[in-house]
Scaffold this motif. Sequence first.
Motif, PDB file in Angstrom:
ATOM      1  N   GLY A  51      40.302  35.000  48.164  1.00  0.00           N
ATOM      2  CA  GLY A  51      39.632  33.760  47.793  1.00  0.00           C
ATOM      3  C   GLY A  51      39.537  33.528  46.299  1.00  0.00           C
ATOM      4  O   GLY A  51      39.071  32.483  45.858  1.00  0.00           O
ATOM      5  N   LEU A  52      39.998  34.488  45.495  1.00  0.00           N
ATOM      6  CA  LEU A  52      39.926  34.342  44.039  1.00  0.00           C
ATOM      7  C   LEU A  52      41.004  33.407  43.533  1.00  0.00           C
ATOM      8  O   LEU A  52      42.120  33.375  44.064  1.00  0.00           O
ATOM      9  CB  LEU A  52      40.107  35.709  43.360  1.00  0.00           C
ATOM     10  CG  LEU A  52      39.019  36.742  43.566  1.00  0.00           C
ATOM     11  CD1 LEU A  52      39.435  38.065  42.924  1.00  0.00           C
ATOM     12  CD2 LEU A  52      37.686  36.270  43.007  1.00  0.00           C
ATOM     13  N   ASP A  53      40.683  32.673  42.474  1.00  0.00           N
ATOM     14  CA  ASP A  53      41.745  31.898  41.844  1.00  0.00           C
ATOM     15  C   ASP A  53      42.569  32.849  40.974  1.00  0.00           C
ATOM     16  O   ASP A  53      42.128  33.954  40.679  1.00  0.00           O
ATOM     17  CB  ASP A  53      41.190  30.699  41.057  1.00  0.00           C
ATOM     18  CG  ASP A  53      40.340  31.086  39.868  1.00  0.00           C
ATOM     19  OD1 ASP A  53      40.771  31.927  39.058  1.00  0.00           O
ATOM     20  OD2 ASP A  53      39.241  30.528  39.744  1.00  0.00           O
ATOM     21  N   PRO A  54      43.775  32.466  40.589  1.00  0.00           N
ATOM     22  CA  PRO A  54      44.666  33.383  39.857  1.00  0.00           C
ATOM     23  C   PRO A  54      44.061  33.965  38.582  1.00  0.00           C
ATOM     24  O   PRO A  54      44.271  35.145  38.275  1.00  0.00           O
ATOM     25  CB  PRO A  54      45.887  32.513  39.548  1.00  0.00           C
ATOM     26  CG  PRO A  54      45.903  31.497  40.640  1.00  0.00           C
ATOM     27  CD  PRO A  54      44.442  31.205  40.920  1.00  0.00           C
ATOM     28  N   ALA A  55      43.295  33.189  37.851  1.00  0.00           N
ATOM     29  CA  ALA A  55      42.695  33.703  36.609  1.00  0.00           C
ATOM     30  C   ALA A  55      41.672  34.794  36.915  1.00  0.00           C
ATOM     31  O   ALA A  55      41.633  35.822  36.222  1.00  0.00           O
ATOM     32  CB  ALA A  55      42.053  32.567  35.827  1.00  0.00           C
ATOM     33  N   ASP A  56      40.852  34.590  37.946  1.00  0.00           N
ATOM     34  CA  ASP A  56      39.867  35.609  38.317  1.00  0.00           C
ATOM     35  C   ASP A  56      40.554  36.854  38.884  1.00  0.00           C
ATOM     36  O   ASP A  56      40.108  37.980  38.660  1.00  0.00           O
ATOM     37  CB  ASP A  56      38.866  35.056  39.325  1.00  0.00           C
ATOM     38  CG  ASP A  56      37.877  34.101  38.685  1.00  0.00           C
ATOM     39  OD1 ASP A  56      37.693  34.159  37.444  1.00  0.00           O
ATOM     40  OD2 ASP A  56      37.280  33.290  39.422  1.00  0.00           O
ATOM     41  N   GLU A  57      41.652  36.661  39.612  1.00  0.00           N
ATOM     42  CA  GLU A  57      42.397  37.800  40.134  1.00  0.00           C
ATOM     43  C   GLU A  57      42.951  38.642  38.992  1.00  0.00           C
ATOM     44  O   GLU A  57      42.857  39.868  39.013  1.00  0.00           O
ATOM     45  CB  GLU A  57      43.531  37.323  41.037  1.00  0.00           C
ATOM     46  CG  GLU A  57      44.252  38.473  41.716  1.00  0.00           C
ATOM     47  CD  GLU A  57      45.354  38.010  42.640  1.00  0.00           C
ATOM     48  OE1 GLU A  57      46.237  38.829  42.927  1.00  0.00           O
ATOM     49  OE2 GLU A  57      45.327  36.845  43.081  1.00  0.00           O
ATOM     50  N   ARG A  58      43.514  37.982  37.974  1.00  0.00           N
ATOM     51  CA  ARG A  58      44.022  38.714  36.800  1.00  0.00           C
ATOM     52  C   ARG A  58      42.884  39.457  36.108  1.00  0.00           C
ATOM     53  O   ARG A  58      43.039  40.615  35.698  1.00  0.00           O
ATOM     54  CB  ARG A  58      44.709  37.761  35.824  1.00  0.00           C
ATOM     55  CG  ARG A  58      46.125  37.396  36.210  1.00  0.00           C
ATOM     56  CD  ARG A  58      46.850  36.645  35.088  1.00  0.00           C
ATOM     57  NE  ARG A  58      46.188  35.395  34.720  1.00  0.00           N
ATOM     58  CZ  ARG A  58      46.342  34.244  35.372  1.00  0.00           C
ATOM     59  NH1 ARG A  58      47.134  34.181  36.417  1.00  0.00           N
ATOM     60  NH2 ARG A  58      45.719  33.155  34.957  1.00  0.00           N
ATOM     61  N   LEU A  59      41.744  38.791  35.958  1.00  0.00           N
ATOM     62  CA  LEU A  59      40.598  39.420  35.312  1.00  0.00           C
ATOM     63  C   LEU A  59      40.155  40.650  36.098  1.00  0.00           C
ATOM     64  O   LEU A  59      39.893  41.707  35.522  1.00  0.00           O
ATOM     65  CB  LEU A  59      39.446  38.426  35.188  1.00  0.00           C
ATOM     66  CG  LEU A  59      38.150  38.953  34.597  1.00  0.00           C
ATOM     67  CD1 LEU A  59      38.365  39.536  33.200  1.00  0.00           C
ATOM     68  CD2 LEU A  59      37.105  37.856  34.561  1.00  0.00           C
ATOM     69  N   LEU A  60      40.083  40.542  37.419  1.00  0.00           N
ATOM     70  CA  LEU A  60      39.695  41.675  38.249  1.00  0.00           C
ATOM     71  C   LEU A  60      40.691  42.822  38.106  1.00  0.00           C
ATOM     72  O   LEU A  60      40.299  43.985  37.963  1.00  0.00           O
ATOM     73  CB  LEU A  60      39.572  41.247  39.714  1.00  0.00           C
ATOM     74  CG  LEU A  60      39.149  42.330  40.703  1.00  0.00           C
ATOM     75  CD1 LEU A  60      37.818  42.961  40.302  1.00  0.00           C
ATOM     76  CD2 LEU A  60      39.078  41.756  42.106  1.00  0.00           C
ATOM     77  N   ARG A  61      41.981  42.511  38.106  1.00  0.00           N
ATOM     78  CA  ARG A  61      43.004  43.554  37.922  1.00  0.00           C
ATOM     79  C   ARG A  61      42.831  44.242  36.570  1.00  0.00           C
ATOM     80  O   ARG A  61      42.906  45.464  36.468  1.00  0.00           O
ATOM     81  CB  ARG A  61      44.403  42.962  38.036  1.00  0.00           C
ATOM     82  CG  ARG A  61      44.801  42.604  39.430  1.00  0.00           C
ATOM     83  CD  ARG A  61      46.231  42.032  39.448  1.00  0.00           C
ATOM     84  NE  ARG A  61      46.545  41.455  40.728  1.00  0.00           N
ATOM     85  CZ  ARG A  61      46.945  42.142  41.783  1.00  0.00           C
ATOM     86  NH1 ARG A  61      47.060  43.445  41.692  1.00  0.00           N
ATOM     87  NH2 ARG A  61      47.214  41.530  42.920  1.00  0.00           N
TER      88      ARG A  61
END
Length: 73
Positions: A51-61
């Motif tokens: 459910g994360l948007d791509p920017a939040d996914e990158r931040l989480l990674r």
Amino acid sequence: LLDKGEVSRERAGRSFAWTPADRAGLAARRMRGVLDAESDREAVLASFVTGLDPADERLLRDLLTQARARGED
């Protein structure tokens, strides 16, 4: 509220000064509480991540990579 982590207190003379917990820390504790309450942790995490948007996914990674580098895994 203190036991729930929603406030903190510091001694101020013979009493205490109460302050609200930081919002990020409070949100993180709530997220851990939800995760801990479910038996299928993988399903909960998978649902969250998809459910994360791509920017939040990158931040989480990036945050996971940093934590791993510090030995926090």
